[in-house]
Structure formats: C-alpha cells, structure tokens
Enzyme design. Sequence first.
Site, mmCIF file in Angstrom:
data_model
loop_
_atom_site.group_PDB
_atom_site.id
_atom_site.type_symbol
_atom_site.label_atom_id
_atom_site.label_comp_id
_atom_site.label_asym_id
_atom_site.label_seq_id
_atom_site.Cartn_x
_atom_site.Cartn_y
_atom_site.Cartn_z
ATOM 1 N N ASN A 10 0.881 -1.173 0.000
ATOM 2 C CA ASN A 10 0.000 0.000 0.000
ATOM 3 C C ASN A 10 0.913 1.216 0.000
ATOM 4 O OD1 ASN A 10 -1.790 2.054 0.483
ATOM 5 N ND2 ASN A 10 -2.280 1.444 2.585
ATOM 6 N N LYS A 12 0.218 4.219 -0.356
ATOM 7 C CA LYS A 12 -0.401 5.446 0.186
ATOM 8 C C LYS A 12 -0.137 6.607 -0.760
ATOM 9 C CE LYS A 12 -0.027 3.318 4.640
ATOM 10 N NZ LYS A 12 -0.089 3.424 6.080
ATOM 11 N N HIS A 95 -9.575 1.319 4.468
ATOM 12 C CA HIS A 95 -8.303 1.563 5.160
ATOM 13 C C HIS A 95 -8.524 2.543 6.308
ATOM 14 C CE1 HIS A 95 -4.251 2.769 6.103
ATOM 15 N NE2 HIS A 95 -3.876 1.629 5.569
ATOM 16 N N GLU A 97 -6.862 4.923 7.400
ATOM 17 C CA GLU A 97 -6.599 6.341 7.103
ATOM 18 C C GLU A 97 -7.792 6.972 6.405
ATOM 19 O OE1 GLU A 97 -2.799 5.722 5.223
ATOM 20 O OE2 GLU A 97 -1.986 5.144 7.164
ATOM 21 N N GLU A 167 -5.760 -4.758 10.268
ATOM 22 C CA GLU A 167 -4.776 -3.704 10.486
ATOM 23 C C GLU A 167 -5.091 -2.944 11.777
ATOM 24 O OE1 GLU A 167 -2.576 -2.691 6.598
ATOM 25 O OE2 GLU A 167 -4.164 -1.235 6.913
ATOM 26 N N GLY A 173 2.102 2.487 10.552
ATOM 27 C CA GLY A 173 3.040 3.594 10.390
ATOM 28 C C GLY A 173 3.708 4.016 11.682
ATOM 29 N N SER A 213 3.066 -1.943 10.215
ATOM 30 C CA SER A 213 4.508 -2.001 10.465
ATOM 31 C C SER A 213 5.106 -3.384 10.207
ATOM 32 C CB SER A 213 4.843 -1.509 11.882
ATOM 33 O OG SER A 213 4.403 -0.170 12.059
HETATM 34 P P1 PGA Z 1 2.587 0.415 7.522
HETATM 35 O O1 PGA Z 1 1.159 0.597 6.819
HETATM 36 O O2 PGA Z 1 3.155 -0.879 7.004
HETATM 37 O O3 PGA Z 1 3.397 1.606 7.093
HETATM 38 O O4 PGA Z 1 2.351 0.374 8.988
HETATM 39 C C1 PGA Z 1 0.298 -0.478 6.623
HETATM 40 C C2 PGA Z 1 -0.983 0.011 6.017
HETATM 41 O O5 PGA Z 1 -1.433 1.102 6.364
HETATM 42 O O6 PGA Z 1 -1.584 -0.663 5.143
#
Ligand code: PGA
Length: 254
Positions: A10, A12, A95, A97, A167, A173, A213
């Site tokens: 992803n 982003k 997601h 976010e 998630e 993140g 992460s």
């Molecule tokens: P990250 O993001 O691996 O940077 O924690 C995962 C995601 O948001 O899909």
Amino acid sequence: MSRRKVIAGNWKMNNNPEQTKTLINEIAPLVSGSKSDVIVCVPYVDLAAALETVKDTNIKVGAQNCSWAVSGAFTGEVSAPMLKSIGVEYVITGHSERRTYFGDTDVTVRDRTRAALDAGLKVILCVGEYLEQREQGVTAEVCAMQTKIALQGVAAEELKNIIIAYEPVWAIGTGKTATAEQADEVCAIIRATVCGLYGEAAADDMIIQYGGSMNAGNAAELLSKPNVDGGLIGGASLKANDFAQIVKAADESL
Ligand code: PGA
C-alpha cells in the site's frame, strides 16, 4: 488445509508515475517466480504507469479506494467501473486512514466494497481497532462488527474476490507491530466471523492478511502463523528490497 499467501504493498500517497515505473522495475526481478500473490496498490495518477510497467511480470495492480457510486456528482471520487476500465484488478476499501481522515464509515466501506465487486474488482477490505478500543478490551467486537457490516449483501460466491486485512490502527506507520500472537488471534476472530456468516468452508478459504509495520525483519514470524495469510505493507513496500524480503518470507512460510 493450505491457503495461498498474498503480499500487497500500500504505497499510500507516495510516488509519481516516473517513480512508480522505477520502483516496480526494481521490485519485479526480485519477486519473479514467487509462489505468493504480489500486488502493489498505488495512487490513482500512478495506475496507468503501474499497469504498463507490470506487463510481463507477476505483479498485480490495485487502487487504494473507490466510490460507492458508479458515476455522477461526486467531486474528487473515482468509481470502481473507471478503475476496471483501465485494467486495475484490486482495490483497497476501509483503510483506517480513509476512516480516520476522510470520514469513511462501516456503511460507506460496505457500499464501496459492494461497488467494487459489482465492477468486477477484487477487494482488500481493511478492518482494525484503535488503541483505545484494544485497551477497552473490545478488539474482537470491533473487528467482527466491521467485518460483518462490510460483508452485508456479499454473496458466498463473491467471497473469492475478497481479501480481508487486519490492520490494528495503533500499529500502522508507528513501527509498533502487533506480536505474531496478537495478529494470529485477531485474524482467527475475523475468520470465525466469516464462518458465522458463510460457514466453515468459506472461512477456511478466506485470505486474511495482517498489516501494520510489517517489515523485512518481522514478516517471517507474522507469516508463520496459521491465520495470517499475507501482509498489507505500507512503509516497507516503498523499498524494493524490503518488499521483496517480505514476499520471500511469505514463500518460505508456505
Ligand atoms: P505500515 O502501513 O506498514 O506503514 O504500517 C500499513 C498500512 O497502512 O496498510
């Protein structure tokens, strides 16, 4: 019973079309011949470049969101049929976010998921709890609820086009990965939820990823767990070597 593994990047809001080509060209030779499915979910403006660059590779392309509507007065949105029309195969829905910053709710996630399936896209449906919810002891309820609502109106035969990504929001993140046990536990809860809705065979077949992460260092342990069928990778998917290491870990866990 053995499920395949699916590793999805992803990206982003990162990379322009030129950078997209460069990164995919770096990743492609490192993951060619992988036994696991490999997907990169890129920003809308990079989709064309990504689709062009993945030709003759085993990498699939996804978007990061789609509208619940097919067309109309929805400024700034992109519809699932539009994505399908240019050759996109996957789309992420729900997601955290999107839920946190852009007002997506369980119901709009359900509707976006429905629209994606109707357009013939495959969905990576994200669910996960906030830290506060984990501390309140309602992780299982939150993840089961998000899963149930998102799957409302999804027929059993459509489940093959859905991947669920667990998630935990506190792990995204932040560098704070869930332990492999925590990831496995909640993926199992989500699988049990699918079982309650569609029965055991459907639950056994469902691909459930962990995201938050995940990186080259911790992927092998997370992916070794029986209920963790892959990863949705943010930060580490922007580095070809790190992403390829995770794909390798997935292959080795099979
Ligand atoms: P990250 O993001 O691996 O940077 O924690 C995962 C995601 O948001 O899909």
